[in-house]
Motif scaffolding. Structure first.
Motif, PDB file in Angstrom:
ATOM      1  N   THR A 165      -4.894   4.927  -6.523  1.00  0.00           N
ATOM      2  CA  THR A 165      -4.822   6.517  -6.196  1.00  0.00           C
ATOM      3  C   THR A 165      -4.076   6.847  -4.933  1.00  0.00           C
ATOM      4  O   THR A 165      -4.095   5.931  -4.100  1.00  0.00           O
ATOM      5  N   LYS A 166      -3.395   7.934  -4.861  1.00  0.00           N
ATOM      6  CA  LYS A 166      -2.687   8.405  -3.544  1.00  0.00           C
ATOM      7  C   LYS A 166      -3.303   9.604  -3.477  1.00  0.00           C
ATOM      8  O   LYS A 166      -2.801  10.264  -2.193  1.00  0.00           O
ATOM      9  N   ASP A 167      -4.118  10.065  -4.059  1.00  0.00           N
ATOM     10  CA  ASP A 167      -4.665  11.594  -3.954  1.00  0.00           C
ATOM     11  C   ASP A 167      -5.848  11.405  -2.669  1.00  0.00           C
ATOM     12  O   ASP A 167      -6.765  11.158  -3.004  1.00  0.00           O
ATOM     13  N   PRO A 168      -5.477  12.138  -1.408  1.00  0.00           N
ATOM     14  CA  PRO A 168      -6.484  11.819  -0.504  1.00  0.00           C
ATOM     15  C   PRO A 168      -7.827  12.779  -0.855  1.00  0.00           C
ATOM     16  O   PRO A 168      -8.642  12.528   0.090  1.00  0.00           O
ATOM     17  N   SER A 169      -7.765  13.668  -1.584  1.00  0.00           N
ATOM     18  CA  SER A 169      -9.007  14.389  -1.888  1.00  0.00           C
ATOM     19  C   SER A 169     -10.007  13.973  -3.039  1.00  0.00           C
ATOM     20  O   SER A 169     -10.745  14.375  -3.509  1.00  0.00           O
ATOM     21  N   ALA A 170      -9.312  12.574  -3.242  1.00  0.00           N
ATOM     22  CA  ALA A 170     -10.115  11.988  -4.811  1.00  0.00           C
ATOM     23  C   ALA A 170     -11.388  11.644  -4.160  1.00  0.00           C
ATOM     24  O   ALA A 170     -12.325  11.481  -5.340  1.00  0.00           O
ATOM     25  N   PHE A 180      -4.950   4.418   8.909  1.00  0.00           N
ATOM     26  CA  PHE A 180      -3.552   3.337   8.670  1.00  0.00           C
ATOM     27  C   PHE A 180      -2.273   4.169   9.569  1.00  0.00           C
ATOM     28  O   PHE A 180      -1.512   3.389   9.837  1.00  0.00           O
ATOM     29  N   HIS A 181      -2.251   5.329   9.397  1.00  0.00           N
ATOM     30  CA  HIS A 181      -1.159   6.157  10.197  1.00  0.00           C
ATOM     31  C   HIS A 181      -1.391   5.669  11.679  1.00  0.00           C
ATOM     32  O   HIS A 181      -0.153   5.457  12.247  1.00  0.00           O
ATOM     33  N   PHE A 205       0.782   6.190   1.648  1.00  0.00           N
ATOM     34  CA  PHE A 205      -0.291   5.358   1.551  1.00  0.00           C
ATOM     35  C   PHE A 205      -0.826   5.538   0.131  1.00  0.00           C
ATOM     36  O   PHE A 205      -0.720   6.543  -0.692  1.00  0.00           O
ATOM     37  N   SER A 206      -1.521   4.425  -0.494  1.00  0.00           N
ATOM     38  CA  SER A 206      -2.442   4.597  -1.758  1.00  0.00           C
ATOM     39  C   SER A 206      -3.346   3.388  -1.784  1.00  0.00           C
ATOM     40  O   SER A 206      -3.433   2.552  -0.895  1.00  0.00           O
ATOM     41  N   VAL A 250      17.720  15.182   1.552  1.00  0.00           N
ATOM     42  CA  VAL A 250      16.987  14.251   1.076  1.00  0.00           C
ATOM     43  C   VAL A 250      17.548  12.798   1.466  1.00  0.00           C
ATOM     44  O   VAL A 250      18.708  12.664   1.477  1.00  0.00           O
ATOM     45  N   VAL A 251      16.751  12.136   1.904  1.00  0.00           N
ATOM     46  CA  VAL A 251      17.016  10.728   2.541  1.00  0.00           C
ATOM     47  C   VAL A 251      16.456   9.614   1.796  1.00  0.00           C
ATOM     48  O   VAL A 251      15.118   9.763   1.534  1.00  0.00           O
ATOM     49  N   GLN A 252      17.028   8.398   1.545  1.00  0.00           N
ATOM     50  CA  GLN A 252      16.418   7.312   0.865  1.00  0.00           C
ATOM     51  C   GLN A 252      15.904   6.310   2.005  1.00  0.00           C
ATOM     52  O   GLN A 252      16.620   5.983   2.868  1.00  0.00           O
ATOM     53  N   CYS A 253      14.669   6.468   1.999  1.00  0.00           N
ATOM     54  CA  CYS A 253      13.760   5.616   2.837  1.00  0.00           C
ATOM     55  C   CYS A 253      13.380   4.248   2.266  1.00  0.00           C
ATOM     56  O   CYS A 253      13.115   3.908   1.062  1.00  0.00           O
ATOM     57  N   SER A 254      13.226   3.361   3.240  1.00  0.00           N
ATOM     58  CA  SER A 254      12.454   2.180   2.685  1.00  0.00           C
ATOM     59  C   SER A 254      11.400   1.363   3.380  1.00  0.00           C
ATOM     60  O   SER A 254      11.472   1.780   4.689  1.00  0.00           O
ATOM     61  N   ARG A 255      10.445   0.952   2.880  1.00  0.00           N
ATOM     62  CA  ARG A 255       9.536   0.405   3.654  1.00  0.00           C
ATOM     63  C   ARG A 255       9.824  -0.749   4.403  1.00  0.00           C
ATOM     64  O   ARG A 255      10.681  -1.618   4.120  1.00  0.00           O
ATOM     65  N   THR A 256       9.502  -0.682   5.741  1.00  0.00           N
ATOM     66  CA  THR A 256       9.781  -1.932   6.895  1.00  0.00           C
ATOM     67  C   THR A 256       8.369  -2.639   6.999  1.00  0.00           C
ATOM     68  O   THR A 256       8.549  -3.646   7.357  1.00  0.00           O
ATOM     69  N   ILE A 257       7.120  -2.120   6.997  1.00  0.00           N
ATOM     70  CA  ILE A 257       5.738  -2.686   7.100  1.00  0.00           C
ATOM     71  C   ILE A 257       5.146  -2.385   5.953  1.00  0.00           C
ATOM     72  O   ILE A 257       4.906  -1.088   5.546  1.00  0.00           O
TER      73      ILE A 257
END
Length: 186
Positions: free
Chosen positions: A97-102, A113-114, A124-125, A153-160
């Motif tokens: 889940t990615k829903d912070p209100s879950a 974690f931020h 986050f998920s 719109v920019v394509q981003c990638s995970r670095t960590i």
């Protein structure tokens, strides 16, 4: 009061959850605790793979586990794919889940974690693996389109990538051991 609201209220009565919510809502306490980790420096010194023991105080870790245990079954989404090079998919099957209100406290868990790398773009998920769930060895770099404040719109990638295990009494025989595919480091 709705059934979901009653469940959220019951979840808030756990002592560990209360401690978790109090601690995660204190920027001063969290910042002081995280000051012991210079994540970027550790990653640079350890070829990009760092294992942190006792990452959170035990009562806070137990509160985080309690938060995840309170996510209703309906909020866990089956995440499944087979190997597909064209779509950049790897074989996997688990719940997430990615829903912070879950569930109560999930928003605070994501925010926590931020604070590991403030000022960076985060996504986050949470995932839950049970009997038969799996994920094939893979490169954890993920690409996604992000709409910036100016509308571009920019394509981003995970670095960590951060993986935080909350399984009590876990052993390597249970599976789920993180192994660096390049260095074979565990």
């Amino acid at each position: 009061m709705t059934k979901r609201r009653r469940e959220h209220q019951r979840a808030l009565t756990s002592p560990n959850l209360d401690a978790f919510l109090s601690w995660t809502n204190s920027y001063k306490k969290v910042s002081k605790w995280f000051a012991r980790y210079d994540l970027e420096k550790q990653l640079d010194q350890n070829d990009g793979l760092v294992q942190l023991t006792d990452f959170l105080p035990i009562n806070i870790a137990e509160g985080a586990l309690r938060v995840l245990q309170q996510v209703p079954e309906a909020q866990w989404q089956a995440t499944r794919a087979e190997d597909d090079v064209k779509r950049n998919d790897i074989s996997h099957g688990f719940l997430s889940t990615k829903d912070p209100s879950a569930a109560p406290g999930l928003e605070q868990l994501f925010r926590l974690f931020h604070l590991l790398l403030p000022g960076e773009l985060h996504t986050f998920s949470v995932a839950r693996y049970t009997q038969g769930h799996h994920i094939a060895p893979h490169d954890d770099r993920a690409y996604t389109d992000v709409q910036m404040e100016d509308g571009d719109v920019v394509q981003c990638s995970r670095t960590i990538a951060v993986i935080y295990y909350l399984t009590k009494n876990w052993t390597a025989e249970n599976g789920g051991l993180l192994r660096d595919c390049v260095t074979d480091k565990v």
